[in-house]
Enzyme design. Sequence first.
Site, PDB file in Angstrom:
ATOM      1  N   GLY A 288       0.845  -1.195   0.000  1.00 22.37           N
ATOM      2  CA  GLY A 288       0.000   0.000   0.000  1.00 22.37           C
ATOM      3  C   GLY A 288       0.873   1.234   0.000  1.00 22.37           C
ATOM      4  O   GLY A 288       1.063   1.909  -1.007  1.00 22.37           O
ATOM      5  N   TYR A 329       1.568   9.300  15.077  1.00 16.25           N
ATOM      6  CA  TYR A 329       2.737   8.425  15.200  1.00 16.25           C
ATOM      7  C   TYR A 329       4.035   9.174  15.506  1.00 16.25           C
ATOM      8  O   TYR A 329       5.105   8.551  15.501  1.00 16.25           O
ATOM      9  CB  TYR A 329       2.966   7.660  13.884  1.00 16.25           C
ATOM     10  N   CYS A 355      -7.220  23.449  17.028  1.00 21.02           N
ATOM     11  CA  CYS A 355      -7.109  23.786  18.448  1.00 21.02           C
ATOM     12  C   CYS A 355      -6.666  22.574  19.265  1.00 21.02           C
ATOM     13  O   CYS A 355      -7.393  22.057  20.108  1.00 21.02           O
ATOM     14  CB  CYS A 355      -8.452  24.319  18.950  1.00 21.02           C
TER      15      CYS A 355
END
Length: 433
Positions: A288, A329, A355
Amino acid sequence: MFPQTSRPASPAPISETTDESRLFDGVDLPRLAERMGTPLHAYSASAIRQRIDELHAALHGLDALICYAVKANSNLAILQLMANAGVGADIVSVGELRRALHAGIPAERIVFSGVGKNADEIAGALNVGIQRFNVESHDELLTLQRVARAQDVVARAAVRINPDVDAQTHAKISTGKSENKFGVSIDEARRWFAERKSLSHVQLDGLHVHIGSQILSVEPFRLALQRVAAFWRELEQAGHPIRSIDVGGGLGVCYRAGVDQPVAAADYVAVIRAALAGYHGRLLLEPGRYLVAEAGVLLTRVIRVKPGEQRQFLVLDAAMNDLQRPSLYDAWHDIVPVIDEGRPVTTYDIVGPVCETGDTFARGRELPRCDAGDLLLIRATGAYGASMASTYNSRPLAAEVMVQNGRYAIVRRRQHFEEMIAGEQPARQWETA
């Protein structure tokens, strides 16, 4: 009261530029940003095809099918490109199944992975005749048997092996260790095969392994495939034919120039050939990120430079809702100015307008001095960029374009406010459950 969201211009060629640093697959990025606005995802069709060709070349002589992991980027234009190149699909939901079919990927080139397939999803996949289910639990196996029997069809299935191999990648994208939720142990899989004759409507004749994503070494692949190969040989000797082995995906890409050293397709396939020497069934691969990550960029403009007590903040119009990987991550993405005018280097924390303190793309990053309105490029965003995007803070989904040889085509127009709230309504009709 509020300005209407402007409609994007029709796709048109972009040319007459001589500054190579501005070009992306021949398209002038500043002009593209002016026409389409920012933030903007752009994908190079040429780069994607090059990756597909590299993998096909490495697989030459093998009975192998590439099944693109749709979750990486599910835009229909990307999927149509895959279909036209003879690539199949690895899906994890009925929504992805419908996208793949809609894009022209035949059902017989689709495999269904994921730990949470429910009976309705299984029924839908059986209805269209997908190639294979990658089964991840005994309960799923029994559900597949029940649903297939109700439809009076035979489902083709592979057991997903969890080889307990450390992929040496981020913990949140590691999937092949015993504590991960994916797959079953070889001991449990052995019991499934011993009982397979009791499965009247499931043809259990495949193995599947996938140990994680963004893997930058061949060693985890080699170790996992050696364990799968030993199990395949054991099963064959016990009279259980294995007609397909799905080696998963996980090939890493370069997110940080000069640091990340991705595995070449040829080296990866060499490991597969060595580990599975003597195997004559079909091989399935599920890349992918490898196919689309480096083919995508995110264009964004500087809103302002905000001096702080201890650091300078570079505030962009792109945010964590457009690209979640850094906040999710702590992932690194190279960020560069589209036009480098030789300005002095300055250190910034690069942030978005959402925010959340977590809406941060980079900390302590050195860039040529930036001013409000400057156009920046966030690299390698073609995978898990737009596909993980949200409308958090009621920010519309960004537009997406595909570029190729100096031309661009809109493959997703910028979301309008009315589209964002289309499924919402006041609480007018109250009912009891």
